[in-house]
Design a protein around this motif. Structure first.
Motif, PDB file in Angstrom:
ATOM      1  N   ALA A  40      44.307  46.531  29.536  1.00  0.00           N
ATOM      2  CA  ALA A  40      44.011  45.247  30.191  1.00  0.00           C
ATOM      3  C   ALA A  40      45.266  44.633  30.811  1.00  0.00           C
ATOM      4  CB  ALA A  40      43.406  44.282  29.173  1.00  0.00           C
ATOM      5  N   GLU A  41      46.431  44.789  30.141  1.00  0.00           N
ATOM      6  CA  GLU A  41      47.678  44.163  30.602  1.00  0.00           C
ATOM      7  C   GLU A  41      48.499  45.073  31.509  1.00  0.00           C
ATOM      8  OE1 GLU A  41      48.362  41.162  30.238  1.00  0.00           O
ATOM      9  OE2 GLU A  41      47.811  40.350  28.275  1.00  0.00           O
ATOM     10  N   ASN A  42      47.930  46.201  31.895  1.00  0.00           N
ATOM     11  CA  ASN A  42      48.668  47.201  32.664  1.00  0.00           C
ATOM     12  C   ASN A  42      49.197  46.667  33.996  1.00  0.00           C
ATOM     13  OD1 ASN A  42      49.681  49.804  33.275  1.00  0.00           O
ATOM     14  ND2 ASN A  42      47.876  50.234  34.513  1.00  0.00           N
ATOM     15  N   TYR A  43      48.490  45.706  34.608  1.00  0.00           N
ATOM     16  CA  TYR A  43      48.873  45.202  35.925  1.00  0.00           C
ATOM     17  C   TYR A  43      49.822  44.002  35.855  1.00  0.00           C
ATOM     18  CZ  TYR A  43      45.159  48.166  37.765  1.00  0.00           C
ATOM     19  OH  TYR A  43      44.375  49.243  38.094  1.00  0.00           O
ATOM     20  N   SER A  44      50.124  43.533  34.658  1.00  0.00           N
ATOM     21  CA  SER A  44      50.952  42.332  34.499  1.00  0.00           C
ATOM     22  C   SER A  44      52.402  42.710  34.208  1.00  0.00           C
ATOM     23  CB  SER A  44      50.402  41.470  33.350  1.00  0.00           C
ATOM     24  OG  SER A  44      51.256  40.365  33.130  1.00  0.00           O
ATOM     25  N   ASN A  45      53.342  41.881  34.715  1.00  0.00           N
ATOM     26  CA  ASN A  45      54.753  42.099  34.387  1.00  0.00           C
ATOM     27  C   ASN A  45      55.290  41.005  33.467  1.00  0.00           C
ATOM     28  OD1 ASN A  45      54.803  39.967  36.128  1.00  0.00           O
ATOM     29  ND2 ASN A  45      56.188  40.884  37.623  1.00  0.00           N
ATOM     30  N   HIS A  46      54.358  40.246  32.842  1.00  0.00           N
ATOM     31  CA  HIS A  46      54.743  39.199  31.894  1.00  0.00           C
ATOM     32  C   HIS A  46      55.383  39.842  30.667  1.00  0.00           C
ATOM     33  CE1 HIS A  46      54.363  35.886  29.010  1.00  0.00           C
ATOM     34  NE2 HIS A  46      54.271  35.101  30.077  1.00  0.00           N
ATOM     35  N   PRO A  47      56.415  39.182  30.064  1.00  0.00           N
ATOM     36  CA  PRO A  47      57.080  39.765  28.887  1.00  0.00           C
ATOM     37  C   PRO A  47      56.118  40.147  27.752  1.00  0.00           C
ATOM     38  CG  PRO A  47      58.321  37.888  29.689  1.00  0.00           C
ATOM     39  CD  PRO A  47      57.079  37.939  30.490  1.00  0.00           C
ATOM     40  N   LYS A  85      40.662  54.073  34.996  1.00  0.00           N
ATOM     41  CA  LYS A  85      39.690  53.662  33.971  1.00  0.00           C
ATOM     42  C   LYS A  85      39.507  52.136  33.960  1.00  0.00           C
ATOM     43  CE  LYS A  85      40.476  57.557  30.802  1.00  0.00           C
ATOM     44  NZ  LYS A  85      40.879  57.946  29.419  1.00  0.00           N
ATOM     45  N   VAL A  86      40.431  51.412  34.598  1.00  0.00           N
ATOM     46  CA  VAL A  86      40.398  49.941  34.594  1.00  0.00           C
ATOM     47  C   VAL A  86      39.759  49.451  35.891  1.00  0.00           C
ATOM     48  CG1 VAL A  86      41.761  47.825  34.396  1.00  0.00           C
ATOM     49  CG2 VAL A  86      42.501  49.904  33.206  1.00  0.00           C
ATOM     50  N   LYS A  87      38.693  48.644  35.773  1.00  0.00           N
ATOM     51  CA  LYS A  87      37.993  48.095  36.943  1.00  0.00           C
ATOM     52  C   LYS A  87      37.945  46.570  36.838  1.00  0.00           C
ATOM     53  CE  LYS A  87      36.650  52.330  38.116  1.00  0.00           C
ATOM     54  NZ  LYS A  87      37.270  53.030  39.243  1.00  0.00           N
ATOM     55  N   ASN A  88      37.731  45.939  37.979  1.00  0.00           N
ATOM     56  CA  ASN A  88      37.475  44.487  38.059  1.00  0.00           C
ATOM     57  C   ASN A  88      38.516  43.661  37.300  1.00  0.00           C
ATOM     58  OD1 ASN A  88      35.159  45.289  39.404  1.00  0.00           O
ATOM     59  ND2 ASN A  88      33.871  45.140  37.581  1.00  0.00           N
ATOM     60  N   HIS A  89      39.788  43.964  37.523  1.00  0.00           N
ATOM     61  CA  HIS A  89      40.854  43.201  36.855  1.00  0.00           C
ATOM     62  C   HIS A  89      40.885  41.765  37.383  1.00  0.00           C
ATOM     63  CE1 HIS A  89      44.972  41.708  36.222  1.00  0.00           C
ATOM     64  NE2 HIS A  89      44.964  42.460  35.133  1.00  0.00           N
ATOM     65  N   GLU A  90      40.796  40.788  36.458  1.00  0.00           N
ATOM     66  CA  GLU A  90      40.803  39.372  36.849  1.00  0.00           C
ATOM     67  C   GLU A  90      41.767  38.610  35.926  1.00  0.00           C
ATOM     68  OE1 GLU A  90      37.925  35.416  36.925  1.00  0.00           O
ATOM     69  OE2 GLU A  90      37.038  37.381  36.434  1.00  0.00           O
ATOM     70  N   GLU A  91      42.776  38.008  36.532  1.00  0.00           N
ATOM     71  CA  GLU A  91      43.729  37.206  35.739  1.00  0.00           C
ATOM     72  C   GLU A  91      43.277  35.755  35.744  1.00  0.00           C
ATOM     73  OE1 GLU A  91      48.523  36.519  35.364  1.00  0.00           O
ATOM     74  OE2 GLU A  91      47.729  38.372  36.213  1.00  0.00           O
ATOM     75  N   ILE A  92      43.128  35.166  34.549  1.00  0.00           N
ATOM     76  CA  ILE A  92      42.691  33.775  34.420  1.00  0.00           C
ATOM     77  C   ILE A  92      43.912  32.953  34.012  1.00  0.00           C
ATOM     78  CG2 ILE A  92      41.082  32.205  33.266  1.00  0.00           C
ATOM     79  CD1 ILE A  92      39.411  34.842  32.670  1.00  0.00           C
ATOM     80  N   SER A  93      44.445  32.157  34.952  1.00  0.00           N
ATOM     81  CA  SER A  93      45.703  31.445  34.753  1.00  0.00           C
ATOM     82  C   SER A  93      45.695  30.600  33.477  1.00  0.00           C
ATOM     83  CB  SER A  93      45.989  30.544  35.957  1.00  0.00           C
ATOM     84  OG  SER A  93      47.191  29.849  35.783  1.00  0.00           O
TER      85      SER A  93
END
Length: 809
Positions: free
Chosen positions: A541-548, A565-573
């Protein structure tokens, strides 16, 4: 079948057909004076509600509004409506359409510029040239920095600048600096030395003739001839300069003042004094120029980090090239003792590198294969092979040099005041001198006309404002240079002066007070899910984030992730992320995300960040991630309190337990936890009500996630900003190490700089005022007046140089 379909001429179809031909219009506006992020959001919302607006985006950080209008026929009507919305929310904000095309930045070297007053005149007139957005003369580096709106007028603008400079300072050589060219320093140095020699010889001959005329007895006519010869040798250049300037309408300068004073002395028979005043004025000016040049060189030496070359590897050969010629992906070799010319990654070799020029750290760092390396550091012992990751223009060293060299374009309020003061001060003294010469002989009984003319002439000598006009910008530039030597980049004198009035310091937590290096310390799965499965869900789930936090989860997982394998990635601020992994909906985030999705979860009381995971709306468990407080943080808070900061606050998006623990450990006054980015801005707005009218609020963050808060604060300070584009862009001050204690040092440097500047103002004006009074009452002579001009200026310049030294603050 499709070929038989026709569009009828029905009203509906006619409208659709016309609509396809309606052209959308895109406009970009500057919102000058926009200082409230909350207001910016309100503006955006209301503008988007306007009928006819396709989209509106207000960027608080850049203070821009991008507007897309549906119909070109309604452009003027909608722009007027937009202006009304903006001014109804923030009345002082000015809406200005952004100029089309690229703004050209041009640097012009003014070789031989040695008059600060003339520099101010050149700046004022250059700003009035058509097509020039802004023009700033940096007297310290003898550069004119221009922003040109209309690129087609570039050549005309430069021609106009040359005319302006030649009119005001005929001896100044105007050199247009090409971005890729380097101005030769060796020739300049030789020319300067040659010029100094000839000037010393001329003054020496004039002084010898003056001594002969004074020491020996000659007839009146011979004596007058000797004094005239001495005067022409010593002061002829000054008189010619005054005549040239009068012809061009430049009356009130030091050449005019000294010429009138000394020629007047000859007119009333005071030959020795006329020559002596000019001689000592010229000697004083020469020493003042030497002091200013020395300080310029000292400041330049502080930032002598520009690499001269790069060893480019081409197959098996090594070619020495300019750093600008190297491209991303090229391989360079850095030998022991050489500067690293460009940012990159070490692919071969190990070495110790000296980072003192960038960060102020005296202890060398070790680098090896896989480590990132920044331009400007010095390779100490090993041979390094580096793959270039940024071109020279985007490299750390180029950005730092640009920031420091252009810092003086953002003038402090004190500098602006002195510039305006000098414009009125000299004419006021000249007219006062005229009144002193004319009025008393008619009013005071027995007054001798020649005595009052002598007093008026001495009055003129002391009136030159050079002591202030030169020493004050020199003081601020010295402070900025001294700060940069210690790893603190201050973007302008205005920010350096603002640091004197800091009352509240607001810290971000992660990466600022803490190391920002997170470790997974607990994995607690539930509902028949194993630890490996739980960490895998979180990692995918966190693969697309560069947060520490995301980085720490990926590190703990330690395996390669198949992104398909990861679809519909949605970041909720402010909440977390929602993704679909192999058909399963996975939620990873804080308790707010669980509440938002109506998932029951276990409330966890722990020292650390809790990441909750849910799979297909069912709670799957949680992961605890811990961060460490920096060793330097406690010292930083203690130092800030010791120098008089009234309140220290921490704003964090982390949970209350973690926030409270760190606040207690460091001795913070207040902590606000579980904040979203926009809530941080709101908290900052509330803190503005607690400070005094002159007080300043500092926000310290990592410069990446906190850009809106950095921009909203009076002074935004980015921590660990070397190599971070966002940090350098958003902040007013960049701390080039991860040490928050450098903030207290920055404030101390600011206070020392202000003290030096105030000393110069009080000393220069005080001495001048005393001498003016003494001269007016007949107690002072031209000797004191010369000291009040060149002597005071020389002392003020030497005092300003102390701002560069920040040891033992």
């Amino acid at each position: 079948m499709a070929s038989n379909i026709k569009i009828s001429n029905s009203p509906v179809n006619a409208k659709l057909s016309n609509k396809n031909h309606i052209k959308k219009v895109k406009k970009e506006f500057m919102l000058e004076g926009l200082g409230c992020a909350n207001c910016a959001a309100k503006m955006e919302q209301k503008i988007n509600e306007l009928d006819g607006v396709n989209s509106a985006n207000v960027n608080f950080l850049t203070k821009t509004l991008i507007l897309e209008i549906k119909e070109s026929s309604r452009v003027e009507e909608l722009i007027e409506a937009v202006i009304n919305i903006v001014t109804s929310i923030e009345a002082h904000v000015k809406v200005r359409e952004k100029e089309k095309g690229k703004i050209l930045r041009k640097e012009i070297l003014l070789e031989g510029l040695c008059c600060a007053n003339c520099a101010g005149k050149i700046e004022r007139e250059s700003n009035n040239i058509d097509g020039v957005k802004s023009a700033t003369v940096d007297f310290i580096s003898t550069k004119l920095v221009m922003e040109i709106n209309d690129l087609s007028k570039q050549n005309d603008i430069i021609d106009n600048v040359k005319k302006i400079v030649k009119r005001i300072e005929p001896d100044v050589n105007v050199v247009v600096i090409d971005s890729k060219d380097k101005v030769s320093k060796s020739n300049d140095k030789e020319d300067e030395e040659e010029s100094n020699k000839s000037e010393i010889i001329r003054l020496a001959i004039g002084a010898i003739i003056f001594v002969i005329a004074t020491a020996m007895k000659f007839s009146n006519s011979v004596e007058l001839l000797l004094y005239l010869a001495s005067y022409i040798l010593v002061g002829g250049e000054v008189v010619l300069g005054a005549l040239r300037n009068i012809r061009r309408g430049q009356v009130f300068d030091e050449n005019f003042l000294m010429s009138i004073a000394t020629i007047g002395a000859f007119a009333i028979g005071e030959y020795p004094e006329g020559v002596a005043v000019m001689l000592f004025y010229q000697i004083g000016e020469m020493f003042q120029d030497l002091a200013v040049n020395r300080s310029r060189k000292s400041i330049s030496a502080l930032m002598d980090i520009r690499p001269d070359f790069a060893n480019l590897k081409i197959n098996d050969d090594i070619k020495k090239v300019e750093p600008e010629e190297v491209r991303i992906g090229d391989i360079i070799i850095v030998k022991p003792g050489e500067k690293v010319p460009l940012d990159g990654k070490v692919i071969e070799g190990n070495s110790m590198v000296d980072t003192a020029a960038l960060t102020g750290e005296s202890v060398p760092r070790e680098v090896g294969v896989g480590d990132n390396i920044l331009s400007g550091v010095i390779n100490k012992n090993g041979l390094l092979t580096i793959e270039v990751e940024k071109e020279f223009g985007d490299s750390t060293v180029a950005k730092i040099l640009d920031l420091v060299q252009n810092a003086s374009s953002k003038k402090a309020p004190t500098e602006n005041f002195i510039t305006k003061f000098a414009r009125y001060y000299t004419p006021a003294v000249v007219f006062s001198a005229l009144a002193l010469a004319v009025i008393p002989p008619f009013v005071i009984e027995g007054a001798i006309f020649s005595d009052w003319i002598y007093r008026a002439l001495a009055f003129l000598v002391v009136s030159c404002p050079c002591a202030l006009v030169v020493s004050i910008p020199l003081g601020f530039f010295g402070g900025i240079g001294g700060a940069s030597k210690n790893g603190i980049l201050v973007k302008g004198g205005n920010y350096l002066e603002a640091l004197n009035n800091v009352e509240i310091v607001v810290f971000d937590k992660t990466g600022t007070l803490t190391k920002g290096i997170f470790k997974v310390t607990e994995i607690k799965p539930e509902n028949n899910i194993s630890e490996d499965e739980l960490i895998a869900y979180a990692a995918f789930a966190e693969n697309y984030s560069n947060h520490p936090i995301a980085t720490s989860i990926l590190r703990a997982y330690g395996k390669e992730i198949a992104s398909d394998k990861v679809k519909n990635h949605e970041e909720i601020s402010g909440h977390g992320v929602k993704v679909v992994i192999e058909g399963k909906e996975v939620l990873v985030g804080n308790y707010k995300l669980m509440n938002k999705e109506n998932i029951s979860y276990n409330e966890v009381e722990t020292i650390g960040t809790v990441v909750h995971i849910a799979v297909d709306k069912k709670y799957a468990g949680y992961i605890v991630i811990s961060d460490e407080v920096k060793d330097d943080s406690a010292k930083a808070i203690k130092s800030l309190k010791a120098i008089g900061v009234k309140k220290i606050v921490m704003l964090t998006g982390d949970n209350k337990t973690v926030g409270a623990k760190i606040a207690k450990e460091l001795g913070l006054d207040e902590v606000y936890a579980e904040l979203l980015p926009d809530q941080k801005v709101e908290k900052l707005e509330l803190l503005y009500k607690e400070k005094s009218a002159k007080g300043k609020i500092v926000f310290v963050g990592d410069g990446i996630n906190d850009a809106p808060v950095l921009a909203r604060a009076d002074i935004g300070i980015a921590m660990g900003g070397v190599g971070s584009d966002a940090a350098i862009e958003a902040a007013d001050v960049v701390i080039m190490t991860d040490e928050p204690s450098k903030i207290a040092l920055a404030i101390k440097i600011a206070k020392k700089t202000r003290n030096i500047v105030m000393q110069n103002i009080v000393f220069a004006l005080g001495i001048k005022l005393v001498i003016l009074v003494l001269v007016a009452f007949g107690i002072g002579t031209m000797w004191e007046a010369v000291f009040g001009d060149v002597g005071v200026a020389l002392i003020a310049v030497l005092n300003a140089m102390r701002a560069m030294k920040v040891e033992n603050i």
